[in-house]
Design a protein around this motif. Structure first.
Motif, PDB file in Angstrom:
ATOM      1  N   VAL A 156       5.534  -3.456  -3.279  1.00  0.00           N
ATOM      2  CA  VAL A 156       4.788  -4.722  -3.316  1.00  0.00           C
ATOM      3  C   VAL A 156       3.864  -4.848  -2.108  1.00  0.00           C
ATOM      4  N   SER A 157       4.390  -4.567  -0.911  1.00  0.00           N
ATOM      5  CA  SER A 157       3.570  -4.703   0.293  1.00  0.00           C
ATOM      6  C   SER A 157       2.425  -3.688   0.299  1.00  0.00           C
ATOM      7  N   SER A 158       2.699  -2.453  -0.121  1.00  0.00           N
ATOM      8  CA  SER A 158       1.647  -1.439  -0.145  1.00  0.00           C
ATOM      9  C   SER A 158       0.547  -1.805  -1.128  1.00  0.00           C
ATOM     10  N   THR A 159       0.939  -2.284  -2.306  1.00  0.00           N
ATOM     11  CA  THR A 159      -0.048  -2.694  -3.307  1.00  0.00           C
ATOM     12  C   THR A 159      -0.895  -3.853  -2.794  1.00  0.00           C
ATOM     13  N   ALA A 160      -0.238  -4.828  -2.175  1.00  0.00           N
ATOM     14  CA  ALA A 160      -0.972  -5.992  -1.661  1.00  0.00           C
ATOM     15  C   ALA A 160      -1.949  -5.584  -0.560  1.00  0.00           C
ATOM     16  N   MET A 161      -1.517  -4.698   0.339  1.00  0.00           N
ATOM     17  CA  MET A 161      -2.403  -4.254   1.421  1.00  0.00           C
ATOM     18  C   MET A 161      -3.609  -3.497   0.880  1.00  0.00           C
ATOM     19  N   ILE A 162      -3.382  -2.631  -0.103  1.00  0.00           N
ATOM     20  CA  ILE A 162      -4.495  -1.874  -0.692  1.00  0.00           C
ATOM     21  C   ILE A 162      -5.486  -2.819  -1.365  1.00  0.00           C
ATOM     22  N   MET A 163      -4.975  -3.812  -2.082  1.00  0.00           N
ATOM     23  CA  MET A 163      -5.857  -4.777  -2.746  1.00  0.00           C
ATOM     24  C   MET A 163      -6.673  -5.571  -1.728  1.00  0.00           C
ATOM     25  N   VAL A 164      -6.022  -5.989  -0.640  1.00  0.00           N
ATOM     26  CA  VAL A 164      -6.733  -6.746   0.390  1.00  0.00           C
ATOM     27  C   VAL A 164      -7.812  -5.884   1.037  1.00  0.00           C
ATOM     28  N   SER A 165      -7.487  -4.621   1.315  1.00  0.00           N
ATOM     29  CA  SER A 165      -8.455  -3.749   1.975  1.00  0.00           C
ATOM     30  C   SER A 165      -9.674  -3.466   1.107  1.00  0.00           C
ATOM     31  N   ARG A 166      -9.504  -3.576  -0.206  1.00  0.00           N
ATOM     32  CA  ARG A 166     -10.632  -3.328  -1.103  1.00  0.00           C
ATOM     33  C   ARG A 166     -11.482  -4.567  -1.333  1.00  0.00           C
ATOM     34  N   THR A 167     -10.944  -5.734  -1.054  1.00  0.00           N
ATOM     35  CA  THR A 167     -11.674  -6.975  -1.309  1.00  0.00           C
ATOM     36  C   THR A 167     -12.162  -7.648  -0.041  1.00  0.00           C
ATOM     37  N   ARG A 168     -11.697  -7.184   1.125  1.00  0.00           N
ATOM     38  CA  ARG A 168     -12.091  -7.821   2.379  1.00  0.00           C
ATOM     39  C   ARG A 168     -12.448  -6.753   3.401  1.00  0.00           C
TER      40      ARG A 168
END
Length: 400
Positions: free
Chosen positions: A180-192
């Motif tokens: 969950v944390s890895s997925t959330a971090m990857i999503m954040v890094s792609r949108t911000r």
């Protein structure tokens, strides 16, 4: 004035960011809480071997983190480092689980657990680059606050899971949290887009300002001393309450929980306290509170009074360990990743020193008095080191 705010109505972006960080730091605390219990009670590993595994993995982790702290971590993507650390943490837990079949799996667990320790430093860097923009010191306080919250949440959760489904349930939860944390971090890094942060060489050196002119090594030594006293105390106090005072087994947990609660409250207030006074003033106050606490423990024996004294201990531990982060930033020629790595290594070195001292000095008779005095002496030495360093620095400034 910078504040640590967790109220969703006020700042939903901050709440989402905080939840990602919390989910990222909980798995490591969960596995650590029950690992030794599983190895000794379920896998029937010799306690000496189990202790040697913890010692070896920590020493190897200090080595990995030391090299990461030499500017390398500041150049890496914190998302990539955090994801790889989650994978290593899961691999370490699987190796520990497999120790039921052969102790040789602990060799792999030692290496993977050491590699996973680098991820603890990348959390600070991730917060700086992808967290809400604001005061840099407030970001350090926020991340350190979450580490304390994780150690309030993780141990009860891990022991409940261990009670329900054994260590496999803890491993499954570690994998889930990591995914969950890895997925959330990857999503954040792609949108911000990340902020520029503080790369190597961009941090301000110690100049005798708010940090009190201490410099890197005195601050690092104070952090090691505080961590050493904390590990000695957290090992010594439960044994004293249960074996000597014959208190119910829930008393140590209650006392540690009270100290952790006070610690979280004080960390939340630290930005205002340091703004109103200075980092150095908060550090000296924290050391004095710890000295008063261990002096009281030399004469106080009732569990109820020890519980009340946790106000002093929680405030001491929060003030001394957390305020050293911005002080270390100004004394260290490196970025946030290097700063967090040095902070984590100071904690581990203090823990290893305390474990060795406990093994040598903890005897069936009188160990509580000896170790309590030792904690008091360690903090007095830390306070004396800081005072001497400031006197020397001021004299050099006057002569110059």
């Amino acid at each position: 004035m910078p504040r640590i705010s967790l109220r969703g109505g006020a700042n939903p972006a901050l709440v989402a960011h905080v939840m990602v960080l919390l989910v990222a730091v909980v798995p490591g605390a969960m596995a650590t809480s029950v690992r030794s219990v599983y190895l000794i009670t379920t896998a029937h590993i010799d306690p000496f071997l189990a202790g040697s595994f913890n010692y070896a993995s920590t020493l190897l982790g200090i080595t990995f983190v030391y090299y990461a702290a030499r500017g390398h971590l500041d150049r890496l993507n914190p998302v990539v480092v955090s994801v790889l650390a989650s994978v290593c943490a899961l691999a370490a837990s699987l190796c520990v689980l497999s120790a039921l079949y052969s102790p040789l799996f602990l060799v792999g667990a030692t290496v993977f657990n050491a590699l996973a320790q680098v991820g603890g430093s990348s959390i600070f860097l991730y917060d700086e680059r992808y967290g809400p923009r604001g005061d840099a010191d407030t970001g350090l306080y926020r991340t350190r606050l979450l580490l304390s919250v994780a150690w309030i949440v993780a141990p009860p959760l891990s022991f409940v899971l261990f009670w329900i489904g054994g260590f496999p349930a803890v491993v499954a939860a570690t994998a889930l949290f990591g995914a969950v944390s890895s997925t959330a971090m990857i999503m954040v890094s792609r949108t911000r887009s990340p902020s520029t942060g503080s790369g190597p060489g961009q941090a301000k050196p110690a100049s005798g300002g708010k940090e009190g002119g201490l410099g890197f090594w005195p601050i690092f030594a104070i952090m090691v001393a505080t961590a050493c006293a904390n590990v000695l105390h957290s090992t010594n106090m439960p044994l004293y309450l249960i074996q000597v005072q014959h208190a119910p087994t829930f008393w140590p947990g209650l006392i540690m929980g009270a100290a952790a609660f006070v610690e979280v409250v004080v960390i939340a207030l630290l930005p205002r306290l340091t703004k109103a006074t200075s980092d150095a003033a908060v550090l000296w106050s924290g050391l004095v509170l710890g000295i008063v606490y261990f002096a009281l423990l030399s004469v106080v024996h009732e569990p109820q009074i020890i519980l009340a004294c946790q106000v002093l201990y929680g405030a001491h531990f929060a003030a001394t360990t957390v305020v050293c982060l911005p002080m270390l930033r100004r004394a260290l020629a490196g970025g946030t990743g290097s700063l967090a790595a040095q902070f984590n290594n100071a904690s581990r070195i203090g823990g290893l020193t305390a474990s060795a001292l406990f093994a040598v000095l903890a005897t069936p008779l009188g160990f509580y008095w000896i170790l309590t005095k030792l904690c008091l002496g360690v903090l007095l030495a830390a306070l004396g080191l800081g005072v001497v360093r400031r006197i020397v620095t001021r004299r050099r400034a006057v002569e110059a």
